[in-house]
Design an enzyme around this catalytic site. Structure first.
Site, PDB file in Angstrom:
ATOM      1  N   SER A 156       0.836  -1.194   0.000  1.00 48.93           N
ATOM      2  CA  SER A 156       0.000   0.000   0.000  1.00 48.93           C
ATOM      3  C   SER A 156       0.870   1.243   0.000  1.00 48.93           C
ATOM      4  O   SER A 156       1.876   1.325   0.700  1.00 48.93           O
ATOM      5  CB  SER A 156      -0.913  -0.006   1.234  1.00 48.93           C
ATOM      6  N   CYS A 157       0.460   2.222  -0.802  1.00 48.67           N
ATOM      7  CA  CYS A 157       1.332   3.371  -1.033  1.00 48.67           C
ATOM      8  C   CYS A 157       0.572   4.686  -1.010  1.00 48.67           C
ATOM      9  O   CYS A 157       1.040   5.680  -1.533  1.00 48.67           O
ATOM     10  CB  CYS A 157       2.027   3.211  -2.379  1.00 48.67           C
TER      11      CYS A 157
END
Length: 391
Positions: free
Chosen positions: A84-85
């Site tokens: 996740s970014c």
């Protein structure tokens, strides 16, 4: 024994709805294990990859030994995934200390514990520029410490036959000395360079029925046989019952704006005097001139171009370029899935379909990357394996 008399074994971390695994499988790889904390995404993954083992839970609680046991092998070819970014995504508030930015550390830890021949990590383009490349350097140094050579590239999904201008960063790496690290060459783009023409919104959606005000019908029929290679791909192995092709009626405010928006236009095409007050403020800067941003709010997709990035907000036309090209409505789930190059047989389970689809890796981009990785592995098998010194 010929190492690749079998399909290369893959473990998919942060698997989401399975776009990456689907593309890698299309490339001839064998996803054996998938991990995600989202129960809806895992339900979707199981429905479409019943042969793979799944782990629903926090990746920080997963061990390498657990992954190898579930995979049924100590000889893993690839660990892949997209930590996740959102903390440095350009579509939201960019917060350097967002804990999601450091999920890659668990990706690195599991690569170290499993010791696959290669890894693949996908991420948003914004992480390259945030903090003058701070995160990119951290990632490269972390893999170097565990004995993996790395390479990275910026790619656009449209370059690989996805009808979407989705830009991403790819990191690949290996611990095998003579595995070459390379990225797939574009297949689509400038026809003067001998490439295929980009897939457009019309290419992707042209055989899907218009809704004509009936936004909630659960099952519909296609309006024509497949008209191009992409539509044949999307419908292969699927009948004539089109599912998840449902949408939302526009709000009164959105409808008043949409009345002025033509294909390939957005909020800035609306006369300022016809805008709600909050949008009038968005249209101008201090000297009264029109702002140059906000160009994709209420944007009506141009059918003769690829779509912009499909995000988790594709059902909200106020949030971005998600106004249907031919009707006054948002995109349907199936239309968004098509623009992500999911085949029509792909079932999305549970709820939060927008999150599952918007966060996915486009399938055909994943396939192109997978084909390149398979080529590197097969080329390497012809030579005696030599590993880096870090074990």
């Amino acid at each position: 024994m010929d190492t690749y008399s079998r399909a290369p074994i893959v473990i998919d971390l942060f698997c989401g709805a399975g776009g990456l695994s689907t593309g890698l499988r299309q490339a001839g790889m064998d996803p054996r294990v998938a991990v995600d904390f989202d129960s809806n995404a895992i339900a979707t993954y199981k429905a479409n990859h019943p042969e793979a083992e799944t782990i629903l839970g926090d990746v920080s609680q997963v061990s390498g030994e657990q992954l190898k046991r579930l995979a049924g092998s100590d000889d893993i070819d690839l660990i892949a995934g997209g930590p996740s970014c959102q903390g440095f995504s350009t579509h939201g508030k960019r917060i350097q200390d967002d804990p999601r930015n450091f999920l890659f550390k668990h990706f690195v830890r599991l690569v170290d514990e499993v010791r696959p021949k290669m890894f693949l990590m996908e991420n948003v383009r914004g992480m390259l520029t945030y903090g003058k490349g701070y995160f990119k350097k951290q990632i490269e140094e972390a893999f170097e410490e565990i004995g993996y050579r790395t390479a990275f590239a910026q790619v656009c999904a449209a370059d690989y036959g996805v009808p979407q201008l989705r830009h991403r960063v790819l990191f690949i790496g290996t611990r095998v000395d003579h595995i070459e690290l390379s990225f797939p060459k574009p297949t689509h783009g400038d026809r003067k360079l001998g490439l295929k023409q980009y897939l457009t919104v019309a290419d992707a959606l042209g055989d899907l029925p218009l809704m004509k005000g009936n936004f909630k019908q659960e099952v519909r029929s296609y309006v024509s046989p497949p008209q191009n290679e992409f539509q044949h791909y999307a419908r292969k192995g699927h009948g004539n019952a089109l599912t998840m092709h449902v949408s939302n009626k526009l709000s009164d405010q959105a409808q008043r704006i949409a009345d002025f928006v033509r294909q390939g236009q957005g909020l800035r095409s609306v006369p300022p005097e016809r805008l709600p007050d909050r949008f009038k403020k968005m249209r101008t800067i201090g000297n009264g001139a029109l702002r140059r941003d906000c160009t994709t709010l209420y944007y009506r997709l141009d059918p003769q171009r690829p779509s912009y990035t499909i995000t988790c907000y594709y059902r909200n036309v106020a949030s971005g370029p998600f106004l249907h090209p031919w009707e006054d409505r948002s995109l349907s789930h199936r239309e968004a899935a098509r623009l992500m190059s999911f085949p029509d047989y792909y079932r999305f389970e549970g709820s939060n379909f927008t999150r599952q689809i918007g966060n996915a890796v486009p399938v055909l981009m994943a396939k192109a990357i997978g084909l390149e990785i398979v080529k590197s592995l097969r080329n390497a098998e012809r030579r005696p394996l030599r590993y880096s010194k870090v074990a």
